[in-house]
Design a protein around this motif. Structure first.
Motif, PDB file in Angstrom:
ATOM      1  N   UNK A 174     -11.727  22.562  -7.065  1.00 32.06           N
ATOM      2  CA  UNK A 174     -12.868  22.082  -6.284  1.00 32.06           C
ATOM      3  C   UNK A 174     -12.460  20.960  -5.335  1.00 32.06           C
ATOM      4  N   UNK A 175     -11.526  21.269  -4.441  1.00 34.56           N
ATOM      5  CA  UNK A 175     -11.066  20.303  -3.441  1.00 34.56           C
ATOM      6  C   UNK A 175     -11.490  20.772  -2.050  1.00 34.56           C
ATOM      7  N   UNK A 176     -11.454  19.868  -1.081  1.00 38.02           N
ATOM      8  CA  UNK A 176     -11.955  20.176   0.263  1.00 38.02           C
ATOM      9  C   UNK A 176     -11.180  21.310   0.925  1.00 38.02           C
ATOM     10  N   UNK A 177      -9.879  21.376   0.711  1.00 34.00           N
ATOM     11  CA  UNK A 177      -9.050  22.413   1.308  1.00 34.00           C
ATOM     12  C   UNK A 177      -9.432  23.794   0.786  1.00 34.00           C
ATOM     13  N   UNK A 178      -9.452  23.948  -0.535  1.00 34.13           N
ATOM     14  CA  UNK A 178      -9.776  25.244  -1.124  1.00 34.13           C
ATOM     15  C   UNK A 178     -11.192  25.672  -0.789  1.00 34.13           C
ATOM     16  N   UNK A 179     -12.138  24.753  -0.870  1.00 34.51           N
ATOM     17  CA  UNK A 179     -13.534  25.110  -0.616  1.00 34.51           C
ATOM     18  C   UNK A 179     -13.790  25.388   0.858  1.00 34.51           C
ATOM     19  N   UNK A 180     -13.003  24.784   1.745  1.00 40.32           N
ATOM     20  CA  UNK A 180     -13.103  25.165   3.156  1.00 40.32           C
ATOM     21  C   UNK A 180     -12.623  26.597   3.341  1.00 40.32           C
ATOM     22  N   UNK A 181     -11.550  26.981   2.671  1.00 42.41           N
ATOM     23  CA  UNK A 181     -11.083  28.364   2.804  1.00 42.41           C
ATOM     24  C   UNK A 181     -12.107  29.348   2.244  1.00 42.41           C
ATOM     25  N   UNK A 189     -22.231  17.273  -6.749  1.00 43.57           N
ATOM     26  CA  UNK A 189     -21.284  18.244  -6.192  1.00 43.57           C
ATOM     27  C   UNK A 189     -20.279  17.566  -5.273  1.00 43.57           C
ATOM     28  N   UNK A 190     -20.786  16.703  -4.393  1.00 42.37           N
ATOM     29  CA  UNK A 190     -19.887  16.010  -3.478  1.00 42.37           C
ATOM     30  C   UNK A 190     -19.023  14.992  -4.216  1.00 42.37           C
ATOM     31  N   UNK A 191     -19.576  14.360  -5.250  1.00 39.52           N
ATOM     32  CA  UNK A 191     -18.792  13.419  -6.051  1.00 39.52           C
ATOM     33  C   UNK A 191     -17.614  14.137  -6.701  1.00 39.52           C
ATOM     34  N   UNK A 192     -17.862  15.325  -7.239  1.00 39.09           N
ATOM     35  CA  UNK A 192     -16.797  16.097  -7.878  1.00 39.09           C
ATOM     36  C   UNK A 192     -15.701  16.446  -6.869  1.00 39.09           C
ATOM     37  N   UNK A 193     -16.089  16.865  -5.668  1.00 38.70           N
ATOM     38  CA  UNK A 193     -15.091  17.230  -4.656  1.00 38.70           C
ATOM     39  C   UNK A 193     -14.273  16.010  -4.249  1.00 38.70           C
ATOM     40  N   UNK A 194     -14.952  14.887  -4.015  1.00 33.43           N
ATOM     41  CA  UNK A 194     -14.226  13.677  -3.606  1.00 33.43           C
ATOM     42  C   UNK A 194     -13.244  13.229  -4.689  1.00 33.43           C
ATOM     43  N   UNK A 195     -13.675  13.312  -5.961  1.00 36.84           N
ATOM     44  CA  UNK A 195     -12.793  12.912  -7.054  1.00 36.84           C
ATOM     45  C   UNK A 195     -11.607  13.868  -7.186  1.00 36.84           C
ATOM     46  N   UNK A 196     -11.862  15.145  -6.994  1.00 35.04           N
ATOM     47  CA  UNK A 196     -10.758  16.116  -7.044  1.00 35.04           C
ATOM     48  C   UNK A 196      -9.778  15.854  -5.912  1.00 35.04           C
ATOM     49  N   UNK A 197     -10.305  15.604  -4.707  1.00 33.46           N
ATOM     50  CA  UNK A 197      -9.433  15.265  -3.574  1.00 33.46           C
ATOM     51  C   UNK A 197      -8.580  14.033  -3.898  1.00 33.46           C
TER      52      UNK A 197
END
Length: 539
Positions: free
Chosen positions: A437-444, A494-502
């Motif tokens: 659940x990172x920005x790169x993967x979820x953008x793809x 949801x955004x907190x999880x992505x930011x933490x994963x990043x």
């Protein structure tokens, strides 16, 4: 079909004047400034919106003739009335544009219009045979759930002379849909000066799905790979991309060049691999009647079905964290959710148990055994249950697709994919779930997936396999903490999880620059907003 409106069945919506104006302005840009007596084609004329638009536009003064086709007699009559009032000759031909005898002429200078958006299941056999003929003649394949706008659009372009221009209102699924890949490939091979005009979802009341204007010029000696994107969203933005011929979708070209550059930068990292390298995600159990084969605890007790019930995760939303445990399953069972799946092929023959016999009879009383997926099984009530996977992935999602570790060994129906770690990566199950659940993967996921009416993001297994993942082995140690964040219920979880994963990935991978991740986070949110806004503005 009884539940679909007449307008939807014919794919009809009236072309808003603002969209007609965009098409005419673009056609005027593409056609030579000198020369009158232009021969124009409109393959699906409706009530004459483009005829009226041309009459009010400077381009109309240069029109020598317009051939307009319209299938619906009432609409064709309205278009004829608009043509009678026009200052240029308009020939309205009532019938299917795909009928090779309706508009046999070729060599038109320009083509404009708003072809009907009708899925093939609502199209007559005759119309489909016409569409197949067009596809064969043009050397294209109509794949997936094809739509009538595709062969009409391609047939119109095929009737243009070399250098002839076109500007059409078409659904935004032209950028992503499997069936629309025929259009994308043909544009690349046969056109130049291609441009997509984007509009904010909801810009045109009465248009139930997002539309774009696709325009360009026909070039018989081969097209080019340059695509211009022009966006109207309060402030006009224009950018250009060189299109890769093997790009499965064009969604990536909605990104700015700098965002696309950041995507490429991270894609080149050694740890950035396609998901299919790590996990094989595939379709789970197809029951043919989920509401019957998925059972709650009260139904199990009433009919005595305990020996045939296997643990089920019915929807990905029922897994609140990144791990679906036995305690999680017991919790949803206790809340009355249908968290068991009937597998009548295991244990003893259900026909020897009165309760199971009653439950089978209940299904037959509801005619479930006549449904296609059920009647092709023998016996109809024995579902081929797909064994549990290591990981679970949502087929459709609202904000973004979620990966969950299947600690409870739960089965799923076809709303959730089952994933099994590929050879050599079996020890990375937790790391994959924690990294996903990172920005790169979820953008793809936004780029590779598809979104139709309602704004839901859908991924088929081949698209899941193409997603790009960054998996670091040490991320497995972060799974418990990230699972706790996902379950926390904090604002914007949801955004907190992505930011933490990043943040945690960037700490482990020095090459993962903050600037590139921030650019991709922004790009993901832009594509996600465009998709979700369709849902907020539809209807």
């Amino acid at each position: 079909m009884e539940q679909v409106s007449a307008d939807k069945l014919r794919g009809g919506f009236y072309s808003p004047p603002a969209l007609v104006a965009v098409c005419l302005e673009r056609l005027q840009e593409l056609l030579p400034a000198s020369g009158d007596c232009l021969r124009l084609l409109e393959p699906s004329a409706g009530d004459g919106a483009f005829v009226r638009g041309l009459e009010a536009h400077p381009l109309g003064e240069r029109v020598g003739s317009l051939v307009a086709a319209e299938l619906v007699p009432v609409e064709a009559e309205l278009c004829s009335q608009a043509g009678d009032a026009a200052s240029f000759p308009v020939a309205v031909r009532q019938g299917s544009f795909l009928d090779p005898g309706l508009v046999p002429e070729e060599g038109f200078d320009g083509a404009i219009g708003n072809p009907p958006f009708v899925r093939f299941q609502f199209v007559s056999d005759l119309e489909r045979s016409y569409a197949d003929l067009v596809a064969t003649q043009m050397g294209v394949t109509l794949r997936g759930v094809s739509n009538l706008w595709i062969p009409i659009f391609l047939c119109a372009l095929n009737k243009l002379r070399e250098g002839g221009a076109f500007a059409f209102i078409i659904p935004a699924e032209c950028l992503t849909g499997i069936s629309a890949s025929a259009v994308r490939r043909w544009i690349l091979a046969n056109c130049t000066d291609a441009r997509i005009d984007l509009f904010a979802p909801g810009s045109f009341p009465g248009v139930l799905q997002e539309v774009v204007v696709l325009s360009g010029r026909k070039k018989s000696q081969g097209g080019d790979s340059l695509l211009t994107v022009r966006e109207y969203d309060g402030v006009e933005r224009i950018w250009k991309h060189v299109i890769s011929s093997d790009a499965p979708t064009w969604t990536r070209y909605l990104l700015s060049p700098s965002q696309l550059e950041s995507l490429q930068e991270i894609s080149l990292l050694p740890l950035a691999k396609e998901v299919g390298n790590y996990v094989r995600f595939s379709v789970a159990t197809v029951t043919g009647a989920n509401e019957y084969f998925s059972v709650d605890s009260s139904t199990v007790e009433e009919y005595g079905l305990q020996e045939w019930v296997v643990p089920l995760l019915p929807r990905i939303r029922h897994a609140s964290g990144l791990v679906f445990s036995n305690d999680d399953h017991r919790s949803i069972v206790g809340s009355g959710i249908r968290a068991g799946l009937l597998d009548f092929s295991r244990s003893s023959d259900p026909k020897s148990h009165p309760g199971a016999v009653r439950y089978v009879a209940k299904g037959e009383k509801e005619s479930l055994h006549t449904r296609y997926k059920c009647r092709i099984r023998d016996p109809w009530y024995c579902v081929p249950v797909v064994r549990p996977g290591d990981l679970l992935l949502s087929k459709r999602s609202h904000f973004y697709p979620r990966v969950v570790v299947n600690e409870a060994a739960a089965v799923t129906t076809d709303t959730i994919y089952q994933g099994r770690m590929a050879s050599g990566y079996q020890n990375l199950k937790d790391a994959f779930a924690a990294s996903f659940h990172n920005s790169f993967t979820l953008l793809t996921a936004e780029i590779e997936g598809r979104s139709f009416g309602g704004g839901v993001l859908e991924l088929v297994p081949s698209e899941v396999a193409r997603l790009r993942a960054i998996v670091h082995g040490s991320m497995g140690d972060e799974l418990v903490k990230l699972d706790a964040i996902a379950r926390s219920g904090v604002a914007d979880v949801d955004e907190v999880l992505i930011r933490e994963t990043d943040r945690r990935l960037a700490k482990l991978i020095p090459e993962l620059s903050d600037s590139a991740l921030n650019a991709l986070a922004e790009a993901r949110l832009e594509l996600q907003k465009r998709r979700l806004d369709r849902n907020r503005t539809s209807g």
